[in-house]
Scaffold this motif. Structure first.
Motif, PDB file in Angstrom:
ATOM      1  N   ASN A  33       0.608  -1.185   0.013  1.00  0.00           N
ATOM      2  CA  ASN A  33      -0.161   0.077   0.038  1.00  0.00           C
ATOM      3  C   ASN A  33       0.772   1.404  -0.032  1.00  0.00           C
ATOM      4  O   ASN A  33       0.305   2.427   0.170  1.00  0.00           O
ATOM      5  N   GLY A  34       2.049   1.115  -0.086  1.00  0.00           N
ATOM      6  CA  GLY A  34       3.133   2.393  -0.002  1.00  0.00           C
ATOM      7  C   GLY A  34       3.108   3.249   1.126  1.00  0.00           C
ATOM      8  O   GLY A  34       3.332   4.135   1.238  1.00  0.00           O
ATOM      9  N   GLU A  35       2.969   2.290   2.295  1.00  0.00           N
ATOM     10  CA  GLU A  35       2.970   3.072   3.662  1.00  0.00           C
ATOM     11  C   GLU A  35       4.495   3.319   4.159  1.00  0.00           C
ATOM     12  O   GLU A  35       4.575   4.027   4.870  1.00  0.00           O
ATOM     13  N   PHE A  36       5.353   2.530   3.653  1.00  0.00           N
ATOM     14  CA  PHE A  36       6.775   2.803   3.643  1.00  0.00           C
ATOM     15  C   PHE A  36       7.444   3.658   2.773  1.00  0.00           C
ATOM     16  O   PHE A  36       7.096   3.573   1.688  1.00  0.00           O
ATOM     17  N   HIS A  37       8.578   4.598   3.318  1.00  0.00           N
ATOM     18  CA  HIS A  37       9.305   5.076   2.262  1.00  0.00           C
ATOM     19  C   HIS A  37      10.600   5.249   3.115  1.00  0.00           C
ATOM     20  O   HIS A  37      10.738   4.933   4.161  1.00  0.00           O
ATOM     21  N   VAL A  58      14.417   3.960   6.918  1.00  0.00           N
ATOM     22  CA  VAL A  58      13.227   3.728   6.665  1.00  0.00           C
ATOM     23  C   VAL A  58      12.237   4.345   7.328  1.00  0.00           C
ATOM     24  O   VAL A  58      12.239   4.654   8.506  1.00  0.00           O
ATOM     25  N   ARG A  59      10.954   4.700   6.935  1.00  0.00           N
ATOM     26  CA  ARG A  59       9.879   5.546   7.546  1.00  0.00           C
ATOM     27  C   ARG A  59       8.510   4.724   7.249  1.00  0.00           C
ATOM     28  O   ARG A  59       8.219   4.095   6.199  1.00  0.00           O
ATOM     29  N   TRP A  60       7.651   4.788   8.268  1.00  0.00           N
ATOM     30  CA  TRP A  60       6.427   4.173   8.139  1.00  0.00           C
ATOM     31  C   TRP A  60       5.283   4.879   8.447  1.00  0.00           C
ATOM     32  O   TRP A  60       5.031   5.593   9.369  1.00  0.00           O
ATOM     33  N   ASN A  61       4.473   5.381   7.333  1.00  0.00           N
ATOM     34  CA  ASN A  61       3.310   6.176   7.661  1.00  0.00           C
ATOM     35  C   ASN A  61       2.138   5.349   7.802  1.00  0.00           C
ATOM     36  O   ASN A  61       1.461   4.678   6.833  1.00  0.00           O
ATOM     37  N   HIS A  62       1.758   4.833   9.078  1.00  0.00           N
ATOM     38  CA  HIS A  62       0.717   4.180   9.253  1.00  0.00           C
ATOM     39  C   HIS A  62      -0.664   4.474   8.907  1.00  0.00           C
ATOM     40  O   HIS A  62      -0.810   5.491   9.385  1.00  0.00           O
ATOM     41  N   PRO A  67       2.742   8.580  11.224  1.00  0.00           N
ATOM     42  CA  PRO A  67       4.042   8.389  11.146  1.00  0.00           C
ATOM     43  C   PRO A  67       4.664   7.737  12.488  1.00  0.00           C
ATOM     44  O   PRO A  67       4.313   8.492  13.725  1.00  0.00           O
ATOM     45  N   ILE A  68       5.506   6.454  12.217  1.00  0.00           N
ATOM     46  CA  ILE A  68       6.121   5.992  13.420  1.00  0.00           C
ATOM     47  C   ILE A  68       7.465   5.760  13.033  1.00  0.00           C
ATOM     48  O   ILE A  68       8.036   5.766  12.072  1.00  0.00           O
ATOM     49  N   SER A  69       8.401   6.101  14.255  1.00  0.00           N
ATOM     50  CA  SER A  69       9.678   6.096  13.977  1.00  0.00           C
ATOM     51  C   SER A  69      10.235   4.483  14.185  1.00  0.00           C
ATOM     52  O   SER A  69       9.674   3.666  14.882  1.00  0.00           O
ATOM     53  N   PRO A  70      11.305   4.421  13.240  1.00  0.00           N
ATOM     54  CA  PRO A  70      11.983   3.077  13.131  1.00  0.00           C
ATOM     55  C   PRO A  70      12.329   2.613  14.609  1.00  0.00           C
ATOM     56  O   PRO A  70      12.605   1.541  14.906  1.00  0.00           O
ATOM     57  N   VAL A  71      12.710   3.591  15.466  1.00  0.00           N
ATOM     58  CA  VAL A  71      13.303   3.318  16.785  1.00  0.00           C
ATOM     59  C   VAL A  71      12.020   2.364  17.738  1.00  0.00           C
ATOM     60  O   VAL A  71      12.333   1.646  18.142  1.00  0.00           O
ATOM     61  N   GLU A  72      10.780   2.715  16.985  1.00  0.00           N
ATOM     62  CA  GLU A  72       9.643   2.004  17.758  1.00  0.00           C
ATOM     63  C   GLU A  72       9.417   0.833  16.882  1.00  0.00           C
ATOM     64  O   GLU A  72       9.178  -0.291  17.476  1.00  0.00           O
ATOM     65  N   PHE A  73       9.157   0.925  15.550  1.00  0.00           N
ATOM     66  CA  PHE A  73       8.708  -0.431  14.896  1.00  0.00           C
ATOM     67  C   PHE A  73       9.648  -1.322  14.422  1.00  0.00           C
ATOM     68  O   PHE A  73       9.467  -2.500  14.259  1.00  0.00           O
ATOM     69  N   ILE A  74      10.887  -0.943  14.191  1.00  0.00           N
ATOM     70  CA  ILE A  74      12.047  -1.951  13.922  1.00  0.00           C
ATOM     71  C   ILE A  74      11.950  -2.888  14.867  1.00  0.00           C
ATOM     72  O   ILE A  74      11.963  -4.319  14.721  1.00  0.00           O
TER      73      ILE A  74
END
Ligand code: C2E
Ligand code: CA
Ligand code: CA
Ligand code: CA
Length: 279
Positions: A33-37, A58-62, A67-74
């Motif tokens: 869905n193109g949520e990551f860039h 990487v960035r995630w626009n959930h 927007p969620i930080s990679p520090v959180e989602f990785i």
């Protein structure tokens, strides 16, 4: 496992479902869905002010969380196993982007490489190195223009596959970096046994440069150690001119940080940092 890890990275008061937003199916959907860039932060030679490469971040626009930080989602992706799909996507995008920005370079221009972060979980998969090399070949990027960054702790992971993959990558010509140097648990003895190309000094040790109360003994030590081991040295998180001058005076010439540029969208990175006239 996901919930436990989510707590460990500091989500106070999570509901039972919160750890699952980074599940394998959610990440696969998100990719489609193109949520990551990906943002690209230049790695700058402080003497010339030119970029020698970029780090892919990487960035995630959930869709519901924003927007969620990679520090959180990785860490959640590592716990759920979705890191494999995400990491492969990041690698593919970054390799393809770097192949494009290098393709049109006339003679006399230095290539601008790209570095991708790899989690231990990814480096533990037996085919990681082969996949990375294959992606370079498919995109037409010289493997010498690809870097892989792993943390000190990841290199020390019990799994032999981490070492097998990093050795394979290095043998193929990929640049291997130790990320966040100084924050992990590796012994100096093990450091001397690992074959690395680059040491990245964590920004925690750069931030104290020039402060009145504490100077930067760890950064100083890291530069001496890296130099003695013939490693390339990159300072992370350089934010002030004073920090840059301090580093240059000690023989550390490469830096990433807000003094030079924040992580940038691909087009901005290429416009501002690639295809710069050679001297
Ligand atoms: P990292 O690899 O240590 O990346 C450097 C982080 O420092 C980035 O945070 C970057 O935006 C930030 N930074 C750069 N210059 C400065 C500065 O001058 N000052 C300050 N305060 N910060 C600066 P970001 O983009 O939030 O990424 C955080 C971490 O997430 C990365 O730390 C990396 O460990 C992880 N990460 C990001 N993308 C990926 C990925 O594709 N795969 C994996 N496995 N991990 C990733
Ligand atoms: Ca990194
Ligand atoms: Ca780092
Ligand atoms: Ca870090």
């Amino acid at each position: 496992v996901a919930l436990y890890d989510a707590k460990r990275v500091g989500f106070g008061g999570m509901s039972i479902h919160d750890g699952y937003y980074a599940s394998i199916s959610a990440v696969r959907q998100g990719i489609m869905n193109g949520e990551f860039h990906i943002l690209y932060q230049p790695c700058v030679d402080m003497r010339s002010g030119r970029a020698v490469g970029a780090e892919a971040l990487v960035r995630w626009n959930h869709p519901t969380r924003g927007p969620i930080s990679p520090v959180e989602f990785i860490p959640l992706c590592e716990a759920s196993g979705s890191i494999h799909a995400l990491g492969h996507w990041v690698l593919e995008q970054a390799v393809s982007a770097a192949a494009h920005w290098n393709a049109a370079q006339p003679p006399g221009y230095e290539p601008v490489g790209v570095a991708v972060n790899a989690s231990a979980r990814e480096l533990m998969t037996p085919d990681y190195a082969d996949r990375a090399v294959a992606l370079c070949q498919a995109a037409g990027l010289s493997v010498a223009n690809l870097g892989i960054e792993a943390t000190e702790t990841d290199f020390g992971t019990a799994s032999d596959n981490v070492m097998v993959n990093t050795e394979k990558l290095r043998a193929a010509g990929v640049v291997i970096s130790m990320d966040d140097f100084g924050t992990g648990f590796s012994s100096l003895e093990r450091l001397t046994r690992m074959r690395l190309d680059i040491m990245k000094i964590d920004r925690a040790f750069i931030g104290t440069i020039g402060s009145a109360t504490a100077d930067a003994p760890i950064a100083d030590l890291a530069i001496r150690l890296g130099t003695a081991m013939s490693l390339g040295i990159i300072a992370e998180g350089v934010e002030t001119r004073e920090q840059a001058d301090w580093l240059i005076a000690r023989g550390c010439f490469l830096a990433q940080g807000y003094l030079y540029a924040r992580p940038l969208p691909l087009d901005d990175f290429v416009r501002d940092w690639v295809n710069i006239e050679p001297d």
